[in-house]
Enzyme design. Structure first.
Site, PDB file in Angstrom:
ATOM      1  N   GLU A  67      -5.692   4.392   5.799  1.00  0.00           N
ATOM      2  CA  GLU A  67      -5.357   4.205   4.388  1.00  0.00           C
ATOM      3  C   GLU A  67      -5.782   5.394   3.541  1.00  0.00           C
ATOM      4  O   GLU A  67      -5.041   5.822   2.658  1.00  0.00           O
ATOM      5  CB  GLU A  67      -5.976   2.904   3.872  1.00  0.00           C
TER       6      GLU A  67
ATOM      7  N   ARG B 256       0.815  -1.211   0.000  1.00  0.00           N
ATOM      8  CA  ARG B 256       0.000   0.000   0.000  1.00  0.00           C
ATOM      9  C   ARG B 256       0.856   1.271   0.000  1.00  0.00           C
ATOM     10  O   ARG B 256       0.510   2.275   0.620  1.00  0.00           O
ATOM     11  CB  ARG B 256      -0.954   0.020   1.196  1.00  0.00           C
TER      12      ARG B 256
ATOM     13  N   SER C 242     -11.432  -0.185   2.872  1.00  0.00           N
ATOM     14  CA  SER C 242     -10.635  -0.439   4.076  1.00  0.00           C
ATOM     15  C   SER C 242     -10.077   0.878   4.597  1.00  0.00           C
ATOM     16  O   SER C 242      -9.309   1.549   3.905  1.00  0.00           O
ATOM     17  CB  SER C 242      -9.486  -1.402   3.750  1.00  0.00           C
TER      18      SER C 242
END
Length: 351
Positions: free
Chosen positions: A343, A160, A239
């Site tokens: 995130e 990520r 998420s």
């Protein structure tokens, strides 16, 4: 190129949250994108680049500056090589590659967002990451004032993360190139256990491309991870927290706290993450810390379908969402000694 002033930004995000931008410009060509960025840099005007808005948390006060909405389009397939304009809708692009019989991104179906956003946080799900198929990224370099080509290695991909996320004010992605695989209509090897189990195959097996894509879409929909304007569980950024990656020492400390909190037989999720590190599950941490599906009584709550998604139930504010996020972070830290990291990108606010 379209321009609006005091323009609402909430409708441009999947959270449907955030105040207005001083100025909103929609660019439909690479040249227009570059012109807007250059103007903002020349006048030292704050710049916010928006794709599909699926990874943004914008403050209630909005954004004082120029918001640039990337509206470029372009899908070019040559053999197994794919070029996407930054503004291409990602889910549509995935569907078209599956229809073309090419493997490599089929398990990334249903992820909301634009193609240009995928390399920034190395988008991944169900055993695939875009870093496995991206060959190069064409971007405008705000430091040099030039259009540059970055190879896969140049992008410095990790979980990520990427060079673009590391230095968020330097590059504006214009186009992304992918190298896919012609496997005679079959998918890439299925890596994710849940996907394999649902498909009735073993990890490492290949299945028809359409089967892989449809299975992932069904799994995502069951978790509220496919956009549906009538389902408030999808009024989210997917998420909200990344899965923590721990050193051996950190994992040992975490493991001891799990035993203390949940009992000697309890075992947390653990996945090798390379370099002597272990990845665990943010969703598991949230649930075991007491924040179960549907948690909350206000207008911002945890999804009723997945503990990793924080949602707007219809009339939330960004501050409502952040209050919930902070409560979850504090609870997980107190219980397990791990600090969750958000995130989505925050604009004008912080956790």
């Amino acid at each position: 190129m379209q321009e609006r002033h005091d323009a609402p930004l909430a409708p441009l995000t999947t959270f449907r949250l955030g105040g207005p931008a001083t100025r909103l410009v929609t660019a439909t060509t690479d040249a227009e994108v570059i012109d807007v960025v250059r103007e903002a840099d020349r006048t030292r005007t704050p710049l916010l680049v928006i794709g599909e808005g699926s990874n943004l948390v914008i403050g209630d006060k909005g954004f004082e500056g120029t918001a640039l909405l990337i509206g470029t389009r372009g899908f070019e397939l040559s053999g197994t090589h794919l070029e996407l304009a930054a503004g291409e809708v990602w889910t549509d692009a995935v569907a078209r590659t599956v229809d073309a019989g090419l493997a490599g991104i089929e398990c990334l179906a249903g992820i909301p967002g634009s193609a240009g956003a995928t390399p920034i946080q190395n988008v991944g799900a169900y055993g695939q990451e875009v870093s496995s198929t991206i060959s190069e990224v064409i971007a405008y370099d705000r430091h040099t004032g030039e259009t540059v080509t970055l190879t896969n290695d140049d992008c410095a991909f990790s979980y990520r993360h990427s060079r673009f996320k590391e230095d968020p004010t330097r590059y504006v992605v214009l186009r992304v190139h992918f190298e896919l695989e012609d496997a005679d209509g079959l998918s890439a090897p299925i890596k994710y256990a849940e996907t394999a189990r649902t498909l009735g195959v073993e990890p490492g097996d290949r299945v028809p491309l359409a089967d892989a894509r449809e299975t992932v879409l069904k799994l995502r929909a069951g978790k509220g991870m496919v956009l549906d304007p009538d389902d408030h569980d999808t009024w989210s950024a997917g998420s909200f927290f990344t899965n923590p990656i721990l050193t051996d020492t950190q994992f040992a400390e975490f493991h001891a706290r799990v035993k203390q909190h949940l009992g000697e037989d309890a075992e947390p999720p653990a996945y090798p993450a390379g370099d002597g590190r272990t990845k665990t599950s943010a969703a598991w941490l949230i649930d075991k810390a007491g924040f179960t599906k549907g948690y909350g009584t206000g207008p911002a709550r945890i999804s009723t379908k997945h503990t990793l998604a924080l949602t707007n139930r219809g009339d939330a504010t960004t501050e409502d969402l952040l209050a919930l996020a902070r409560e979850v972070v504090a609870g997980v830290r107190e219980t397990f000694g791990i600090t969750l990291v958000n995130e989505p990108v925050t604009v004008g606010v912080t956790l």
